[in-house]
Structures are given as structure tokens and as C-alpha cells.
Design an enzyme around this catalytic site. Structure first.
Site, PDB file in Angstrom:
ATOM      1  N   HIS A  23      54.752  51.812  23.221  1.00 44.50           N
ATOM      2  CA  HIS A  23      54.827  50.663  24.228  1.00 44.50           C
ATOM      3  C   HIS A  23      55.250  50.139  24.401  1.00 44.50           C
ATOM      4  O   HIS A  23      55.563  49.584  25.775  1.00 44.50           O
ATOM      5  CB  HIS A  23      54.298  49.316  23.077  1.00 44.50           C
ATOM      6  CG  HIS A  23      52.460  49.702  21.879  1.00 44.50           C
ATOM      7  ND1 HIS A  23      52.617  49.663  20.914  1.00 44.50           N
ATOM      8  CD2 HIS A  23      50.859  50.408  22.274  1.00 44.50           C
ATOM      9  CE1 HIS A  23      51.761  50.038  20.253  1.00 44.50           C
ATOM     10  NE2 HIS A  23      51.115  50.391  21.552  1.00 44.50           N
ATOM     11  N   LYS A  47      38.681  45.211  12.992  1.00 43.13           N
ATOM     12  CA  LYS A  47      39.593  47.101  12.794  1.00 43.13           C
ATOM     13  C   LYS A  47      40.250  47.073  11.634  1.00 43.13           C
ATOM     14  O   LYS A  47      41.351  47.918  11.229  1.00 43.13           O
ATOM     15  CB  LYS A  47      40.627  46.275  14.540  1.00 43.13           C
ATOM     16  CG  LYS A  47      40.051  47.562  15.557  1.00 43.13           C
ATOM     17  CD  LYS A  47      41.137  47.842  16.259  1.00 43.13           C
ATOM     18  CE  LYS A  47      39.965  48.639  16.719  1.00 43.13           C
ATOM     19  NZ  LYS A  47      41.411  49.484  18.060  1.00 43.13           N
ATOM     20  N   ARG A  96      49.744  59.572  26.035  1.00 38.06           N
ATOM     21  CA  ARG A  96      50.310  60.079  25.662  1.00 38.06           C
ATOM     22  C   ARG A  96      50.065  61.459  25.799  1.00 38.06           C
ATOM     23  O   ARG A  96      50.794  62.369  25.996  1.00 38.06           O
ATOM     24  CB  ARG A  96      50.662  59.631  23.791  1.00 38.06           C
ATOM     25  CG  ARG A  96      50.944  58.589  24.381  1.00 38.06           C
ATOM     26  CD  ARG A  96      50.679  57.847  22.596  1.00 38.06           C
ATOM     27  NE  ARG A  96      49.390  57.874  22.160  1.00 38.06           N
ATOM     28  CZ  ARG A  96      49.048  57.675  20.887  1.00 38.06           C
ATOM     29  NH1 ARG A  96      49.446  57.490  20.310  1.00 38.06           N
ATOM     30  NH2 ARG A  96      47.040  57.614  21.039  1.00 38.06           N
ATOM     31  N   SER A 134      50.862  53.622  15.929  1.00 41.19           N
ATOM     32  CA  SER A 134      51.000  52.420  15.678  1.00 41.19           C
ATOM     33  C   SER A 134      50.791  53.536  13.850  1.00 41.19           C
ATOM     34  O   SER A 134      51.284  53.079  12.969  1.00 41.19           O
ATOM     35  CB  SER A 134      50.036  51.225  15.367  1.00 41.19           C
ATOM     36  OG  SER A 134      50.985  51.393  17.335  1.00 41.19           O
TER      37      SER A 134
HETATM   38  O1  PNS Z   1      45.673  49.976  20.865  1.00 40.82           O
HETATM   39  P1  PNS Z   1      44.121  49.521  20.820  1.00 40.82           P
HETATM   40  O2  PNS Z   1      43.328  49.998  19.383  1.00 40.82           O
HETATM   41  O3  PNS Z   1      44.073  51.087  21.536  1.00 40.82           O
HETATM   42  O4  PNS Z   1      43.097  49.003  22.274  1.00 40.82           O
HETATM   43  C1  PNS Z   1      42.085  49.200  22.700  1.00 40.82           C
HETATM   44  C2  PNS Z   1      41.392  47.897  23.727  1.00 40.82           C
HETATM   45  C3  PNS Z   1      42.077  47.018  23.015  1.00 40.82           C
HETATM   46  C4  PNS Z   1      41.636  48.596  24.610  1.00 40.82           C
HETATM   47  C5  PNS Z   1      39.896  48.186  23.248  1.00 40.82           C
HETATM   48  O5  PNS Z   1      39.299  48.043  21.665  1.00 40.82           O
HETATM   49  C6  PNS Z   1      39.308  47.060  24.424  1.00 40.82           C
HETATM   50  O6  PNS Z   1      39.604  47.190  25.211  1.00 40.82           O
HETATM   51  N1  PNS Z   1      38.431  45.753  23.152  1.00 40.82           N
HETATM   52  C7  PNS Z   1      37.875  44.756  24.308  1.00 40.82           C
HETATM   53  C8  PNS Z   1      36.705  45.023  24.516  1.00 40.82           C
HETATM   54  C9  PNS Z   1      35.942  46.312  25.507  1.00 40.82           C
HETATM   55  O7  PNS Z   1      36.641  44.869  26.279  1.00 40.82           O
HETATM   56  N2  PNS Z   1      35.497  47.128  24.833  1.00 40.82           N
HETATM   57  C10 PNS Z   1      35.202  47.265  26.594  1.00 40.82           C
HETATM   58  C11 PNS Z   1      35.534  48.223  27.015  1.00 40.82           C
HETATM   59  S1  PNS Z   1      35.137  50.477  26.318  1.00 40.82           S
END
Ligand code: PNS
Length: 168
Positions: A23, A47, A96, A134
């Protein structure tokens, strides 16, 4: 003709549970490409994170001190709604490996449908970080494995404290 300069405000959304060196590498490189970068921590208790949002923010704050154009934010709900609220015109994400691509593509297309004015840009993870997540770091730390170099030292210390383990 001089190029028209629109300032770029980017949101880098994620769980950051906890922040890894992968990150950090993305934030370091992303912050050089945009005017302002908001690292946005999702407040999503479903989560079942290891660290609370406050703990994750504290770790981010320590790790992100050297980046003057990087801010830490938190959000609930849609990334696109948060981006609009913050006046952002870009969503930044890292890729990645090819296995990340499908999920990232789905999210980017959904986000574009929700907010056509906001672009998603992907940065490729540095090769040295392409295997770090993570989740893996937490798994290794929980089993007492050595996580030095995978996360910032302050995160390593917190993980060791959390799992009460001596690294092997
Ligand atoms: O670090 P992560 O867990 O891969 O991040 C995932 C994240 C936070 C980017 C994703 O879960 C997200 O955007 N959540 C917010 C809900 C949302 O906007 N959903 C619609 C997009 S698919």
C-alpha cells in the site's frame, strides 16, 4: 498551445487492515501523480477487521507522515459517493497480479456506471510487493512468522503485540 491543467484529486479506497509496504509503495508513487490523494478507509464492520478503524488510521498517520499531499479519510457506503463528497475526480487502485484484475475491473466498471465523471486509474504494484496482502501478513503474523519488511515497523510491532508472538 499550453496544456490545460485540471487539478487531480484522487481517492485511494481500501480496508487497510493493516497498511502494508505494498500500500505504501502505491501511495508514494500515486502521490507524485496527483495534486491531492485521499487514502480512504472503509468503515465496514461486516468484514470483521483485525484492527478498529481508529487503530488503522493511527497506523496510516504514522506511516504517511512524509507525504504532504496525502490525507487520510474514512467513509461508509459507496466509494463513488465519498469521492463526489470530497470533490475527487479519480479513484486509485493497485493491481498486483492478473488474479486482482477481474475484481478490480468489476469494481471500476460499476463505479464508472455510478459516477461516469470519475475515472479509475490502476498502478501496478512494485515487483517486490506483488505477493503481499494484508490478509497474508495477518495469517503469517498469527502463526509467529517473520513479517519484517512486509509492513512498516510500527505495524509489525502492533501485529506482534496483537498476536503475542515472537517472530520465527
Ligand atoms: O482493500 P480492499 O478491501 O480490497 O478494498 C475494497 C474497497 C473498499 C475498495 C471496496 O470494498 C469498496 O469500494 N467498497 C465500498 C462499497 C462500494 O463502493 N461498492 C461499489 C463498488 S463495487
Amino acid at each position: 498551445m499550453a496544456a490545460k491543467k485540471t487539478s487531480i484529486v484522487a481517492v485511494y479506497p481500501g480496508s487497510f487492515d493493516p497498511i502494508t509496504n505494498g500500500h505504501l509503495d502505491l501511495i508514494a508513487r500515486g502521490s507524485r501523480l496527483v495534486d491531492h490523494l485521499i487514502v480512504a478507509v472503509l468503515r465496514n464492520e461486516s468484514k470483521q477487521p483485525l484492527f478498529s478503524v481508529e487503530e488503522r488510521i493511527a497506523m496510516l498517520e504514522e506511516a504517511l507522515g512524509p507525504y504532504p499531499n496525502v490525507e487520510i479519510g474514512t467513509f461508509n457506503g459507496l466509494t463513488t459517493a465519498y469521492a463526489v463528497e470530497r470533490g475527487a475526480n479519480l479513484i486509485l487502485r493497485g493491481i498486483r497480479a492478473i488474479s486482482d484484475y477481474e475484481y478490480e475491473l468489476q469494481m471500476a466498471l460499476m463505479n464508472r456506471r455510478l459516477q461516469p465523471g470519475i475515472e479509475t486509474a490502476f498502478l501496478l504494484a512494485g515487483e517486490a510487493y506483488s505477493f503481499i496482502s494484508s490478509k497474508l501478513v495477518k495469517d503469517v503474523a498469527a502463526l509467529g512468522g517473520n513479517i519484517a519488511g512486509l509492513v512498516p515497523p510500527l505495524v509489525e510491532a502492533r501485529l506482534k503485540k496483537r498476536f503475542g508472538a515472537t517472530a520465527r
